[in-house]
Enzyme design. Structure first.
Site, mmCIF file in Angstrom:
data_model
loop_
_atom_site.group_PDB
_atom_site.id
_atom_site.type_symbol
_atom_site.label_atom_id
_atom_site.label_comp_id
_atom_site.label_asym_id
_atom_site.label_seq_id
_atom_site.Cartn_x
_atom_site.Cartn_y
_atom_site.Cartn_z
ATOM 1 N N GLU A 154 -13.451 22.562 14.547
ATOM 2 C CA GLU A 154 -12.729 22.670 13.280
ATOM 3 C C GLU A 154 -11.206 22.532 13.397
ATOM 4 O O GLU A 154 -10.471 23.405 12.918
ATOM 5 C CB GLU A 154 -13.088 23.999 12.609
ATOM 6 C CG GLU A 154 -14.581 24.153 12.387
ATOM 7 C CD GLU A 154 -14.969 25.422 11.627
ATOM 8 O OE1 GLU A 154 -14.095 26.266 11.396
ATOM 9 O OE2 GLU A 154 -16.144 25.543 11.265
ATOM 10 N N GLU A 262 -24.885 22.031 12.475
ATOM 11 C CA GLU A 262 -25.019 23.412 11.947
ATOM 12 C C GLU A 262 -25.645 23.382 10.548
ATOM 13 O O GLU A 262 -25.132 24.011 9.620
ATOM 14 C CB GLU A 262 -23.645 24.095 11.880
ATOM 15 C CG GLU A 262 -22.921 24.162 13.203
ATOM 16 C CD GLU A 262 -21.608 24.940 13.158
ATOM 17 O OE1 GLU A 262 -21.339 25.620 12.143
ATOM 18 O OE2 GLU A 262 -20.853 24.863 14.144
HETATM 19 C C1 XIL Z 1 -20.457 31.736 11.884
HETATM 20 C C2 XIL Z 1 -21.612 32.665 12.248
HETATM 21 O O1 XIL Z 1 -22.802 32.117 11.770
HETATM 22 C C3 XIL Z 1 -21.379 34.038 11.674
HETATM 23 O O2 XIL Z 1 -22.371 34.944 12.126
HETATM 24 C C4 XIL Z 1 -19.999 34.560 12.040
HETATM 25 O O3 XIL Z 1 -19.749 35.780 11.380
HETATM 26 C C5 XIL Z 1 -18.907 33.547 11.668
HETATM 27 O O4 XIL Z 1 -19.219 32.285 12.264
HETATM 28 N N1 XIL Z 1 -18.647 26.975 11.643
HETATM 29 C C6 XIL Z 1 -18.921 27.253 12.958
HETATM 30 C C7 XIL Z 1 -19.736 28.422 13.319
HETATM 31 O O5 XIL Z 1 -18.553 26.453 13.835
HETATM 32 O O6 XIL Z 1 -19.387 28.988 14.543
HETATM 33 C C8 XIL Z 1 -19.695 29.483 12.237
HETATM 34 O O7 XIL Z 1 -20.620 30.513 12.578
HETATM 35 C C9 XIL Z 1 -20.003 28.864 10.903
HETATM 36 C C10 XIL Z 1 -19.012 27.805 10.544
#
Ligand code: XIL
Length: 349
Positions: A154, A262
């Site tokens: 990100e 994701e």
């Molecule tokens: C999220 C997790 O799912 C949560 O449990 C945590 O509280 C915050 O992070 N983008 C990403 C992930 O790259 O690592 C994130 O995961 C969601 C958004």
């Protein structure tokens, strides 16, 4: 003479015992179909999952990739500069290896879920040094065992420029080059990925900004194997299959892979026939895009069950984003699960 019944019983007992020893689980139809098409079908998992035999069985029978949802984030794996909290990740890597599952490292460098000591770093030199140290420590430990990494997570803003993150403020874009070069040097066989959200469609400023930046990395010889499109998307939004295809294609032209990394498709509460049908269509579109493109054969969901989803916490008023209702039995596959299973089973190469 030994009775036939006892021989059969003995054979059955040996079979059960050998399955238990090898940890070999029966593959669910969706995983068999994924394997047949060379599709990586993965899920995020939590540290607790690998302590639960029933959960392990479910994961290994349905998925051929796992990614730690939070375990590798700095705040967990390295809460202070000197203290490395390896135990959960070690167990995850063992679990993946024992079951012949790919494990992806996520994330090496990110601006969130970082401990306080990171933000107290003041100079570019010190920040780059800590990046090199971090990547070297993790990738040396798991060399040859973790097959791919989100090296940088990100780094872009919605307008396609660089996000005003701690790393960017302190180092400029150099932190990205240093991270990728270090990763390649430590484990030349690991796939190196830049992961992002809201970067699905060609023509969107963030997707286009990321594409231009990654193209520049390729041109200046920074080692990168692919980009992640997280796919935290909304059922109600227009799913632009053409713009997604154009995005995937332009990375193929650069020689890079695209990983759906994701996936969750959230629904604005309450669930209705209409928004559920939109969700099913989005999951179908993603599966078709993954199967249709040689450079995009990754379909990784960000958790598999609504009952323990990050979505309601992150997006107020939304939920029901995943493939199953519950994380424990009865899990109840949802319409979206059945749809992607059907697409996979019927897919003709
Ligand atoms: C999220 C997790 O799912 C949560 O449990 C945590 O509280 C915050 O992070 N983008 C990403 C992930 O790259 O690592 C994130 O995961 C969601 C958004």
């Amino acid at each position: 003479m030994i009775h036939k019944k006892y021989v059969l019983l003995l054979v059955a007992a040996i079979l059960v015992a050998s399955l238990a020893v090898t940890g070999c689980s029966k593959k669910a139809p969706i995983l068999k179909a994924a394997d047949k098409h060379g599709l990586v079908f993965g899920t995020a998992i939590t540290a607790g999952d690998i302590f639960d035999p029933e959960m392990k069985e479910f994961i290994t029978s349905h998925f051929n990739l796992v990614v730690p949802e939070n375990t590798m984030k700095w705040v967990n794996i390295r809460p202070t500069k000197q203290f490395w909290n390896w135990s959960d990740l070690d167990k995850m890597v063992d679990f993946a290896e024992e079951n012949d599952i790919i494990i992806k490292g996520h994330p090496l460098i990110w601006d969130e879920q970082t401990p306080g000591f990171v933000n107290s770093v003041k100079t570019k030199e010190a920040a780059l040094e800590i990046i090199v140290e971090h990547i070297t420590e993790i990738m040396t430990r798991y060399k040859g065992r973790i097959q791919m990494y989100d090296v940088v997570n990100e780094p872009f803003a919605e307008d396609g420029s660089m996000l005003d993150s701690f790393w960017y403020r302190t180092c400029g874009t150099e932190f990205i080059d240093v991270a990728f070069r270090t990763a390649r040097e430590i484990d030349p066989d690991a796939k190196l990925i830049m992961n992002e959200f809201n970067n699905e469609f060609a023509g969107h400023p963030k997707s286009d900004g990321m594409y231009e930046f990654v193209k520049g990395m390729v041109e200046r010889g920074v080692p990168i194997d692919g980009i992640g499109i997280q796919m935290h998307i909304m059922a109600e939004s227009y799913f632009d299959a053409e713009a997604l295809q154009a995005n995937i294609k332009r990375y193929a032209d650069l020689g890079l892979s695209v990983y759906f990394s994701e996936i969750d498709v959230r629904i604005k509460n309450p669930v209705t026939g209409d928004n559920e049908a939109q969700q099913v269509a989005a999951y179908r579109g993603l599966m078709e895009a993954a199967l249709a493109n040689e450079n995009a054969k990754h379909f990784v969901v960000w958790g598999f069950a609504d009952s323990r989803s990050w979505v309601p916490r992150a997006f107020s008023g939304y939920g029901s984003a995943h493939l199953f209702e519950n994380d424990v039995e009865p899990r109840n596959p949802k319409a979206a699960f059945k749809e992607i299973e059907t697409v996979l089973k019927n897919w003709k190469n």
